[in-house]
Design a protein around this motif. Structure first.
Motif, PDB file in Angstrom:
ATOM      1  N   ILE A  70      97.814  72.701 117.928  1.00 12.97           N
ATOM      2  CA  ILE A  70      97.355  74.005 118.406  1.00 12.97           C
ATOM      3  C   ILE A  70      96.737  73.855 119.792  1.00 12.97           C
ATOM      4  N   GLU A  71      95.927  72.798 119.960  1.00 13.58           N
ATOM      5  CA  GLU A  71      95.332  72.548 121.276  1.00 13.58           C
ATOM      6  C   GLU A  71      96.417  72.310 122.323  1.00 13.58           C
ATOM      7  N   PHE A  72      97.415  71.525 121.952  1.00  8.86           N
ATOM      8  CA  PHE A  72      98.510  71.249 122.883  1.00  8.86           C
ATOM      9  C   PHE A  72      99.223  72.534 123.278  1.00  8.86           C
ATOM     10  N   LEU A  73      99.512  73.386 122.281  1.00 13.21           N
ATOM     11  CA  LEU A  73     100.210  74.643 122.553  1.00 13.21           C
ATOM     12  C   LEU A  73      99.399  75.554 123.469  1.00 13.21           C
ATOM     13  N   GLN A  74      98.088  75.608 123.206  1.00 11.40           N
ATOM     14  CA  GLN A  74      97.226  76.443 124.055  1.00 11.40           C
ATOM     15  C   GLN A  74      97.295  75.981 125.513  1.00 11.40           C
ATOM     16  N   LEU A  75      97.148  74.667 125.719  1.00 13.74           N
ATOM     17  CA  LEU A  75      97.179  74.132 127.088  1.00 13.74           C
ATOM     18  C   LEU A  75      98.552  74.311 127.713  1.00 13.74           C
ATOM     19  N   TRP A  76      99.584  74.097 126.913  1.00 15.52           N
ATOM     20  CA  TRP A  76     100.961  74.245 127.416  1.00 15.52           C
ATOM     21  C   TRP A  76     101.185  75.672 127.906  1.00 15.52           C
ATOM     22  N   LEU A  77     100.701  76.621 127.120  1.00 18.39           N
ATOM     23  CA  LEU A  77     100.864  78.029 127.468  1.00 18.39           C
ATOM     24  C   LEU A  77     100.137  78.364 128.768  1.00 18.39           C
ATOM     25  N   ILE A  78      98.872  77.891 128.870  1.00 14.32           N
ATOM     26  CA  ILE A  78      98.080  78.155 130.084  1.00 14.32           C
ATOM     27  C   ILE A  78      98.810  77.595 131.307  1.00 14.32           C
ATOM     28  N   CYS A  79      99.283  76.348 131.202  1.00 10.43           N
ATOM     29  CA  CYS A  79      99.961  75.711 132.342  1.00 10.43           C
ATOM     30  C   CYS A  79     101.258  76.440 132.679  1.00 10.43           C
ATOM     31  N   SER A  80     102.026  76.804 131.651  1.00  5.13           N
ATOM     32  CA  SER A  80     103.310  77.480 131.896  1.00  5.13           C
ATOM     33  C   SER A  80     103.104  78.790 132.636  1.00  5.13           C
ATOM     34  N   VAL A  81     102.090  79.542 132.234  1.00  6.39           N
ATOM     35  CA  VAL A  81     101.829  80.828 132.886  1.00  6.39           C
ATOM     36  C   VAL A  81     101.572  80.616 134.374  1.00  6.39           C
ATOM     37  N   PHE A  82     100.763  79.581 134.705  1.00  8.67           N
ATOM     38  CA  PHE A  82     100.427  79.391 136.112  1.00  8.67           C
ATOM     39  C   PHE A  82     101.600  78.849 136.924  1.00  8.67           C
ATOM     40  N   ILE A  83     102.370  77.948 136.326  1.00  9.22           N
ATOM     41  CA  ILE A  83     103.557  77.462 137.035  1.00  9.22           C
ATOM     42  C   ILE A  83     104.531  78.621 137.232  1.00  9.22           C
ATOM     43  N   GLY A  84     104.687  79.455 136.193  1.00 10.82           N
ATOM     44  CA  GLY A  84     105.562  80.624 136.278  1.00 10.82           C
ATOM     45  C   GLY A  84     105.136  81.561 137.388  1.00 10.82           C
ATOM     46  N   LEU A  85     103.817  81.841 137.457  1.00  8.32           N
ATOM     47  CA  LEU A  85     103.313  82.762 138.471  1.00  8.32           C
ATOM     48  C   LEU A  85     103.567  82.240 139.883  1.00  8.32           C
ATOM     49  N   SER A  86     103.396  80.910 140.076  1.00  6.23           N
ATOM     50  CA  SER A  86     103.620  80.375 141.423  1.00  6.23           C
ATOM     51  C   SER A  86     105.107  80.445 141.780  1.00  6.23           C
ATOM     52  N   LEU A  87     105.986  80.291 140.774  1.00  5.34           N
ATOM     53  CA  LEU A  87     107.427  80.426 141.035  1.00  5.34           C
ATOM     54  C   LEU A  87     107.771  81.864 141.400  1.00  5.34           C
ATOM     55  N   VAL A  88     107.149  82.814 140.685  1.00  2.00           N
ATOM     56  CA  VAL A  88     107.381  84.228 140.965  1.00  2.00           C
ATOM     57  C   VAL A  88     107.017  84.533 142.412  1.00  2.00           C
ATOM     58  N   ALA A  89     105.832  84.028 142.854  1.00  2.00           N
ATOM     59  CA  ALA A  89     105.396  84.266 144.234  1.00  2.00           C
ATOM     60  C   ALA A  89     106.408  83.687 145.222  1.00  2.00           C
ATOM     61  N   PHE A  90     106.934  82.505 144.893  1.00  2.00           N
ATOM     62  CA  PHE A  90     107.879  81.826 145.770  1.00  2.00           C
ATOM     63  C   PHE A  90     109.209  82.584 145.851  1.00  2.00           C
ATOM     64  N   MET A  91     109.696  83.091 144.708  1.00  2.00           N
ATOM     65  CA  MET A  91     111.023  83.715 144.669  1.00  2.00           C
ATOM     66  C   MET A  91     111.033  85.121 145.242  1.00  2.00           C
ATOM     67  N   PHE A  92     109.943  85.865 145.019  1.00  2.00           N
ATOM     68  CA  PHE A  92     109.973  87.276 145.391  1.00  2.00           C
ATOM     69  C   PHE A  92     109.310  87.572 146.730  1.00  2.00           C
ATOM     70  N   MET A  93     108.802  86.534 147.401  1.00  2.00           N
ATOM     71  CA  MET A  93     108.156  86.762 148.689  1.00  2.00           C
ATOM     72  C   MET A  93     109.220  87.076 149.742  1.00  2.00           C
ATOM     73  N   PRO A  94     109.123  88.241 150.392  1.00  2.00           N
ATOM     74  CA  PRO A  94     110.089  88.536 151.462  1.00  2.00           C
ATOM     75  C   PRO A  94     109.820  87.643 152.679  1.00  2.00           C
TER      76      PRO A  94
END
Lengths: 109, 230
Positions: free
Chosen positions: B171-195
């Motif tokens: 459960i601890e691993f999943l919680q941390l995995w989720l937190i990290c995935s969200v932040f990596i995802g958000l930085s990718l979103v910023a990279f892909m959608f930035m004009p």
């Protein structure tokens, strides 16, 4: 909070200043001295938040020094401010102690 | 005595505690150290005092709860309200140091990989080109994301101390995995959608690697001179 610890809270601060004034003292030694004077069921750990507060108020200063037995310890000594605070505590304590004693004495009769 | 030396001393002395008291003490240590806005010097000084006291008590067969009270977390909170905050200037220096460190490693990595891919496998060009405006903005967004991520991870760690029941590791691993995935995802979103905006700049890969190396050396020098992390 028990009645005893309520009572002790303010007094302990004054006692700590008084013990440190006798000679520079480190945490563990301070708690043992308080115990030797009869404040035996003061929780040992309760001195550390007070020591932090007294440092913040610049009443005491801690210095890491080698002790006689070897390891480095944080020795506390009073500042000018601390000496004044101790004198004020003694003055207030004297002015409370006397009347409280006689009130209790009267109540016993 | 420097806080870094006190930490070293603490690490050595802590090993002398009995198993039970070591577990108690390390919970207290983690819980208190995770308050990164507090003065490091004051924090380490009081942590060493608590350890010295506990070592004496340990020798008499007492536990941390006999010395600091039944509720160790409440005791730590009491200490924390009395530990003064770190000086603002020191915080600014520290965060700048971390950013310098990050930039140095990123530039070194980007430069060497880019150069390697181009010369060895003929992939890409011999320089990195990007629009300056969007490049800088993405950098700032990423830094803010990292800062936010660090704050959340520290909160998560603080919540994981003083637990009566040991949490399930998965459960601890999943919680941390989720937190990290969200932040990596958000930085990718910023990279892909930035004009794209701003002038396009071209920097040779070796230039990037070289400036990364220089930044890294500066970082090493600062760390040695001002003892930021050692």
């Amino acid at each position: 909070m028990s009645q005893r610890s309520q009572l002790l809270k303010g007094i302990l601060e004054g006692c700590i200043l008084a013990v440190i004034k006798m000679e520079p003292t480190y945490g563990y030694e301070l708690s043992m001295k308080l115990k030797d004077f009869g404040l035996s069921d003061v929780s040992e750990g309760s001195i550390y938040p007070i020591l932090l507060r007294l440092q913040k108020e610049k009443l005491i200063v801690g210095e890491m020094k080698s002790s006689e037995s070897g390891p480095k310890r944080k020795y506390y000594h009073l500042t000018e401010e601390g000496i004044k605070a101790l004198q004020a505590f003694i003055y207030h304590w004297e002015s409370i102690k006397q009347p409280v004693d006689s009130i209790i004495e009267k109540g016993r009769e | 005595m420097n806080a870094k030396d006190i930490i070293k001393m603490n690490n050595e002395k802590r090993e002398q505690l009995s198993e039970k008291n070591k577990a108690y003490y390390e919970d207290m240590l983690t819980y208190i150290r995770l308050n990164t806005t507090k003065s490091e010097q004051q924090t380490e000084e009081v942590l060493l005092e608590l350890l010295d006291h506990l070592l004496e008590a340990d020798a008499q067969g007492k536990t941390a709860k006999d010395v600091f009270g039944e509720d160790l977390q409440a005791y730590c909170n009491e200490l924390l309200t009395e530990i003064p905050g770190e000086k603002v200037l020191k915080n600014i220096y520290f965060i700048s140091f971390l950013i310098l460190d990050l930039l140095a490693i990123l530039a070194l990595f980007q430069g060497i990989v880019g150069y390697g891919l181009y010369t060895l496998f003929d992939i890409g060009t011999n320089s990195l080109s990007f629009p300056l405006g969007s490049g800088l903005l993405i950098g700032i967004i990423d830094l803010l994301l990292i800062a936010f991520w660090v704050v959340i991870i520290l909160k998560w760690l603080k919540g994981s101390t003083f637990q009566k029941k040991k949490q399930n590791k998965w459960i601890e691993f999943l919680q941390l995995w989720l937190i990290c995935s969200v932040f990596i995802g958000l930085s990718l979103v910023a990279f892909m959608f930035m004009p794209d905006f701003g002038i396009t700049v071209n920097i040779h890969h070796l230039m990037i690697a070289g400036s990364g190396l220089i930044l890294y050396l500066i970082k090493m020098f600062i760390n040695k001179r001002f003892r930021v992390t050692t």
